[in-house]
Motif scaffolding. Structure first.
Motif, PDB file in Angstrom:
ATOM      1  N   VAL A 182       0.911  -1.020   0.006  1.00 21.39           N
ATOM      2  CA  VAL A 182      -0.036  -0.033   0.076  1.00 21.39           C
ATOM      3  C   VAL A 182       0.779   1.344  -0.013  1.00 21.39           C
ATOM      4  CG1 VAL A 182      -1.790   1.165   1.126  1.00 21.39           C
ATOM      5  CG2 VAL A 182      -1.837  -1.212   1.222  1.00 21.39           C
ATOM      6  N   GLN A 183       0.465   2.055  -0.764  1.00 22.97           N
ATOM      7  CA  GLN A 183       1.439   3.504  -0.812  1.00 22.97           C
ATOM      8  C   GLN A 183       0.282   4.500  -0.774  1.00 22.97           C
ATOM      9  OE1 GLN A 183       3.448   3.367  -4.801  1.00 22.97           O
ATOM     10  NE2 GLN A 183       5.308   2.423  -3.659  1.00 22.97           N
ATOM     11  N   LEU A 184       0.648   5.645  -0.063  1.00 20.22           N
ATOM     12  CA  LEU A 184       0.038   6.599   0.173  1.00 20.22           C
ATOM     13  C   LEU A 184       0.804   8.291  -0.190  1.00 20.22           C
ATOM     14  CD1 LEU A 184      -0.505   4.603   3.048  1.00 20.22           C
ATOM     15  CD2 LEU A 184      -2.185   6.320   3.477  1.00 20.22           C
ATOM     16  N   TYR A 209      -9.424   0.141   4.111  1.00 18.77           N
ATOM     17  CA  TYR A 209      -8.726   0.696   5.194  1.00 18.77           C
ATOM     18  C   TYR A 209      -9.229   1.863   5.808  1.00 18.77           C
ATOM     19  CZ  TYR A 209      -4.980  -2.049   2.934  1.00 18.77           C
ATOM     20  OH  TYR A 209      -4.405  -3.149   2.144  1.00 18.77           O
ATOM     21  N   MET A 210      -9.079   1.992   6.986  1.00 15.79           N
ATOM     22  CA  MET A 210      -9.413   3.391   7.703  1.00 15.79           C
ATOM     23  C   MET A 210      -8.270   4.371   7.394  1.00 15.79           C
ATOM     24  SD  MET A 210      -7.769   4.297  10.858  1.00 15.79           S
ATOM     25  CE  MET A 210      -6.177   4.087  10.885  1.00 15.79           C
ATOM     26  N   ILE A 211      -8.418   5.484   7.370  1.00 16.68           N
ATOM     27  CA  ILE A 211      -7.459   6.558   6.974  1.00 16.68           C
ATOM     28  C   ILE A 211      -7.520   7.651   8.175  1.00 16.68           C
ATOM     29  CG2 ILE A 211      -6.392   8.032   5.334  1.00 16.68           C
ATOM     30  CD1 ILE A 211      -6.678   5.204   4.249  1.00 16.68           C
ATOM     31  N   ASP A 212      -6.273   7.737   8.649  1.00 16.29           N
ATOM     32  CA  ASP A 212      -5.902   9.037   9.460  1.00 16.29           C
ATOM     33  C   ASP A 212      -5.172  10.165   8.789  1.00 16.29           C
ATOM     34  OD1 ASP A 212      -5.450   7.229  12.615  1.00 16.29           O
ATOM     35  OD2 ASP A 212      -7.342   7.758  11.658  1.00 16.29           O
ATOM     36  N   TRP A 213      -5.367  11.256   9.312  1.00 14.48           N
ATOM     37  CA  TRP A 213      -4.323  12.182   9.118  1.00 14.48           C
ATOM     38  C   TRP A 213      -3.679  12.570  10.543  1.00 14.48           C
ATOM     39  CZ3 TRP A 213      -2.739  14.297   4.646  1.00 14.48           C
ATOM     40  CH2 TRP A 213      -3.564  14.301   3.782  1.00 14.48           C
ATOM     41  N   ALA A 244      -2.342   8.179   6.965  1.00 14.03           N
ATOM     42  CA  ALA A 244      -1.740   7.021   7.118  1.00 14.03           C
ATOM     43  C   ALA A 244      -3.102   5.870   7.237  1.00 14.03           C
ATOM     44  CB  ALA A 244      -1.370   6.894   8.667  1.00 14.03           C
ATOM     45  N   ALA A 245      -2.998   4.662   6.686  1.00 16.95           N
ATOM     46  CA  ALA A 245      -3.846   3.687   6.586  1.00 16.95           C
ATOM     47  C   ALA A 245      -3.539   2.389   7.412  1.00 16.95           C
ATOM     48  CB  ALA A 245      -3.859   3.273   5.049  1.00 16.95           C
ATOM     49  N   ASP A 278      -3.720   5.588  17.755  1.00 22.51           N
ATOM     50  CA  ASP A 278      -2.052   5.551  18.165  1.00 22.51           C
ATOM     51  C   ASP A 278      -1.361   5.008  16.931  1.00 22.51           C
ATOM     52  OD1 ASP A 278      -0.960   2.694  20.672  1.00 22.51           O
ATOM     53  OD2 ASP A 278       0.022   4.386  19.298  1.00 22.51           O
ATOM     54  N   GLN A 279      -0.559   5.857  16.856  1.00 22.54           N
ATOM     55  CA  GLN A 279       0.073   5.748  15.731  1.00 22.54           C
ATOM     56  C   GLN A 279       1.107   4.690  15.533  1.00 22.54           C
ATOM     57  OE1 GLN A 279       3.727   8.762  15.248  1.00 22.54           O
ATOM     58  NE2 GLN A 279       3.055   9.687  17.336  1.00 22.54           N
ATOM     59  N   THR A 280       1.467   4.047  16.721  1.00 22.09           N
ATOM     60  CA  THR A 280       2.176   2.780  16.766  1.00 22.09           C
ATOM     61  C   THR A 280       1.503   1.596  16.197  1.00 22.09           C
ATOM     62  OG1 THR A 280       1.837   2.161  19.018  1.00 22.09           O
ATOM     63  CG2 THR A 280       3.549   3.601  18.682  1.00 22.09           C
ATOM     64  N   ARG A 281       0.137   1.664  16.078  1.00 25.90           N
ATOM     65  CA  ARG A 281      -0.587   0.591  15.483  1.00 25.90           C
ATOM     66  C   ARG A 281      -0.874   0.542  14.114  1.00 25.90           C
ATOM     67  NH1 ARG A 281      -5.405   0.435  18.982  1.00 25.90           N
ATOM     68  NH2 ARG A 281      -5.683  -1.176  17.691  1.00 25.90           N
ATOM     69  N   ILE A 282      -0.455   1.730  13.592  1.00 28.44           N
ATOM     70  CA  ILE A 282      -0.832   1.805  11.974  1.00 28.44           C
ATOM     71  C   ILE A 282       0.149   1.367  11.129  1.00 28.44           C
ATOM     72  CG2 ILE A 282      -1.336   3.675  10.306  1.00 28.44           C
ATOM     73  CD1 ILE A 282      -2.659   5.177  12.448  1.00 28.44           C
ATOM     74  N   ALA A 283      -0.183   0.710  10.064  1.00 25.26           N
ATOM     75  CA  ALA A 283       0.867  -0.141   9.346  1.00 25.26           C
ATOM     76  C   ALA A 283       1.307   0.771   7.960  1.00 25.26           C
ATOM     77  CB  ALA A 283      -0.244  -1.209   8.615  1.00 25.26           C
TER      78      ALA A 283
END
Length: 124
Positions: free
Chosen positions: A2-4, A32-36, A97-98, A107-112
């Motif tokens: 996956v690329q963002l 995918y859920m998506i965060d900023w 992030a996705a 929690d950014q540590t859990r995002i792939a």
């Protein structure tokens, strides 16, 4: 893989608006859920907003609630962050992030998966 890719950053004066885009490729977008997130100079990376797979659920940091709007276009594999009434304290590198989580993750540590970021500078 996956690329963002984030686009839409720039320099604006306080009170102005910007719209960031996050184009997602290499996977099934609706999985995918998506965060900023954003990272200001000298500070840690912080959650800004998130949107669920379907777009039915959104979540915002208190600092941006009422000023920023996250949305997604599943036909275009793109997530947007509309930023209005910008303040100098919004100056940061913004990352999308996705993750395949069913829920919005803050929690950014859990995002792939992460993009490389786009710079937003707000001048007062």
């Amino acid at each position: 893989q996956v690329q963002l890719v984030e686009t839409g950053g720039g320099w604006v004066q306080a009170g102005a608006s910007l719209r960031l885009s996050c184009a997602v490729s290499g996977g099934t977008f609706t999985r995918y859920m998506i965060d900023w997130f954003r990272q200001a100079p000298g500070k840690g990376r912080e959650f800004v907003a998130g949107i669920s797979r379907t777009g039915e659920t959104t979540l915002y940091a208190n600092s941006v609630k009422g000023r920023f709007t996250i949305s997604r276009d599943n036909a275009k594999n793109t997530v947007y962050l509309q930023m209005d009434s910008l303040k100098a304290e919004d100056t940061a590198v913004y990352y999308c992030a996705a993750d395949s989580s069913l829920w919005i993750i803050i929690d950014q540590t859990r995002i792939a998966y992460w993009g490389r970021g786009t710079q937003v500078t707000v001048s007062s």
